[in-house]
Motif scaffolding. Structure first.
Motif, PDB file in Angstrom:
ATOM      1  N   GLU A 171      -0.779   6.377   4.328  1.00  0.00           N
ATOM      2  CA  GLU A 171      -1.586   5.192   4.589  1.00  0.00           C
ATOM      3  C   GLU A 171      -2.165   5.318   5.996  1.00  0.00           C
ATOM      4  N   PRO A 172      -3.288   6.008   6.136  1.00  0.00           N
ATOM      5  CA  PRO A 172      -3.798   6.326   7.481  1.00  0.00           C
ATOM      6  C   PRO A 172      -4.695   5.268   8.105  1.00  0.00           C
ATOM      7  N   GLU A 173      -4.984   4.171   7.385  1.00  0.00           N
ATOM      8  CA  GLU A 173      -6.009   3.236   7.842  1.00  0.00           C
ATOM      9  C   GLU A 173      -5.723   2.669   9.234  1.00  0.00           C
ATOM     10  N   SER A 174      -4.471   2.262   9.479  1.00  0.00           N
ATOM     11  CA  SER A 174      -4.136   1.663  10.782  1.00  0.00           C
ATOM     12  C   SER A 174      -4.335   2.657  11.911  1.00  0.00           C
ATOM     13  N   LEU A 175      -3.934   3.899  11.698  1.00  0.00           N
ATOM     14  CA  LEU A 175      -4.089   4.925  12.733  1.00  0.00           C
ATOM     15  C   LEU A 175      -5.555   5.266  12.940  1.00  0.00           C
ATOM     16  N   VAL A 176      -6.316   5.347  11.869  1.00  0.00           N
ATOM     17  CA  VAL A 176      -7.744   5.640  11.988  1.00  0.00           C
ATOM     18  C   VAL A 176      -8.431   4.576  12.836  1.00  0.00           C
ATOM     19  N   ASN A 177      -8.074   3.304  12.613  1.00  0.00           N
ATOM     20  CA  ASN A 177      -8.663   2.229  13.416  1.00  0.00           C
ATOM     21  C   ASN A 177      -8.306   2.372  14.881  1.00  0.00           C
ATOM     22  N   MET A 178      -7.080   2.773  15.162  1.00  0.00           N
ATOM     23  CA  MET A 178      -6.665   2.951  16.555  1.00  0.00           C
ATOM     24  C   MET A 178      -7.450   4.088  17.207  1.00  0.00           C
ATOM     25  N   ILE A 179      -7.631   5.185  16.485  1.00  0.00           N
ATOM     26  CA  ILE A 179      -8.402   6.311  17.026  1.00  0.00           C
ATOM     27  C   ILE A 179      -9.866   5.917  17.209  1.00  0.00           C
ATOM     28  N   TYR A 213       2.976   0.215  17.945  1.00  0.00           N
ATOM     29  CA  TYR A 213       1.941   0.309  16.909  1.00  0.00           C
ATOM     30  C   TYR A 213       1.639   1.763  16.581  1.00  0.00           C
ATOM     31  N   LEU A 214       1.527   2.584  17.645  1.00  0.00           N
ATOM     32  CA  LEU A 214       1.195   3.989  17.435  1.00  0.00           C
ATOM     33  C   LEU A 214       2.222   4.673  16.544  1.00  0.00           C
ATOM     34  N   ARG A 215       3.501   4.480  16.849  1.00  0.00           N
ATOM     35  CA  ARG A 215       4.531   5.153  16.062  1.00  0.00           C
ATOM     36  C   ARG A 215       4.514   4.684  14.610  1.00  0.00           C
ATOM     37  N   ALA A 216       4.396   3.365  14.419  1.00  0.00           N
ATOM     38  CA  ALA A 216       4.379   2.842  13.053  1.00  0.00           C
ATOM     39  C   ALA A 216       3.159   3.348  12.284  1.00  0.00           C
ATOM     40  N   ALA A 217       2.016   3.390  12.959  1.00  0.00           N
ATOM     41  CA  ALA A 217       0.788   3.842  12.308  1.00  0.00           C
ATOM     42  C   ALA A 217       0.865   5.319  11.936  1.00  0.00           C
ATOM     43  N   ILE A 218       1.408   6.142  12.845  1.00  0.00           N
ATOM     44  CA  ILE A 218       1.541   7.567  12.537  1.00  0.00           C
ATOM     45  C   ILE A 218       2.541   7.778  11.409  1.00  0.00           C
ATOM     46  N   ALA A 219       3.641   7.039  11.435  1.00  0.00           N
ATOM     47  CA  ALA A 219       4.642   7.189  10.373  1.00  0.00           C
ATOM     48  C   ALA A 219       4.040   6.876   9.013  1.00  0.00           C
ATOM     49  N   LEU A 220       3.240   5.814   8.928  1.00  0.00           N
ATOM     50  CA  LEU A 220       2.593   5.467   7.661  1.00  0.00           C
ATOM     51  C   LEU A 220       1.599   6.550   7.236  1.00  0.00           C
ATOM     52  N   ALA A 221       0.902   7.105   8.215  1.00  0.00           N
ATOM     53  CA  ALA A 221      -0.085   8.143   7.902  1.00  0.00           C
ATOM     54  C   ALA A 221       0.564   9.472   7.544  1.00  0.00           C
ATOM     55  N   ALA A 222       1.817   9.662   7.987  1.00  0.00           N
ATOM     56  CA  ALA A 222       2.483  10.955   7.807  1.00  0.00           C
ATOM     57  C   ALA A 222       3.289  11.054   6.530  1.00  0.00           C
ATOM     58  N   ILE A 223       3.328   9.988   5.730  1.00  0.00           N
ATOM     59  CA  ILE A 223       4.038  10.053   4.454  1.00  0.00           C
ATOM     60  C   ILE A 223       3.315  11.046   3.552  1.00  0.00           C
TER      61      ILE A 223
END
Length: 245
Positions: free
Chosen positions: A187-195, A172-182
């Motif tokens: 698309e940072p929402e998933s990573l923000v929720n994890m943080i 999940y972490l890698r996928a979330a960071i990859a989406l946020a790093a485009i």
């Protein structure tokens, strides 16, 4: 050009133990990483977390037993297809620019008030993580290095941070960071929720409606990320010379 970090005609990284089996190398790397984390507080100290040397020190601590180049910035440009990006790769920093990009990121971080009571602390913490990850300064071990860095960074500033949420859900972490790093349409929402969860702060959006932490990190959008399948880095196709194609 051939990847100078890998054995000839292979994607397996040259290592001090001369392991040529893919599964064994992944297993040994994971074991060494866990051992380093367990002993982190007793045997490791970073003097200045606002200096680019800090990530080099951490990477060296984590991987020196396995790789000769541990702690050294990569000397090639890299490419890695991401399933959540439809097989495309994040645009990592050009290897020649790594020291300068990191310096800019740390200069920005120094201007931020890192206090858990600040309303933007989760947003800023996420931004710092994404910006550092997008650089990908090392040939391998970047996500592990940054997970440790963010743990130490939070502790230094008195921020309660449950890093196990990140380490226990690597897919999940890698996928979330990859989406946020485009860079074009992050698309940072998933990573923000994890943080948010790691900070002990309730997240936003669909994640808060899920019943358990294991459910939270099983999927992102339509992608099942609970069972993460590692893709390997390769030399950036744009760096390959015409006569090597």
């Amino acid at each position: 050009m051939r990847d100078p970090y890998a054995y000839p005609n292979s994607h397996i990284l040259i290592n001090k133990l001369d392991i040529r089996d893919e599964e064994e190398l992944v297993k040994i790397e994971a074991q060494l990483f866990i051992a380093a984390i367990v002993d982190l507080e007793n045997s490791f100290n970073v003097t200045d977390l606002f200096h680019p040397d800090s990530v080099q020190q951490i990477h060296s601590y984590l991987f020196d037993n396995l790789y000769e180049w541990a702690g050294n910035f990569r000397t090639i440009n890299i490419y890695k297809p991401e399933r959540v990006l439809s097989g495309l790769s994040v645009s990592y920093s050009d290897y020649q620019n790594i020291p300068f990009v990191l310096a800019d990121i740390y200069e920005w971080a120094f201007t931020i008030k890192w206090d858990q009571r600040e309303p933007d602390v989760v947003k800023n913490f996420t931004t710092l993580l994404v910006n550092l990850w997008r650089v990908h300064p090392f040939r391998e071990g970047n996500t592990q290095t940054l997970s440790v860095f963010m743990k130490l960074f939070a502790e230094k500033h008195g921020i309660s941070f449950n890093e196990q949420i990140l380490s226990n859900h690597a897919g999940y972490l890698r996928a979330a960071i990859a989406l946020a790093a485009i860079e074009e349409a992050p698309e940072p929402e998933s990573l923000v929720n994890m943080i948010h969860d790691a900070f002990g702060v309730p997240g936003t959006g669909d994640l808060v409606e899920l019943e358990s932490s294991s459910d939270r990190y099983q999927s992102i959008e339509q992608f099942d990320v609970e069972h993460y399948e590692e893709n390997y880095f390769s030399v950036d196709p744009l760096q390959i010379e015409p006569d090597e194609k």
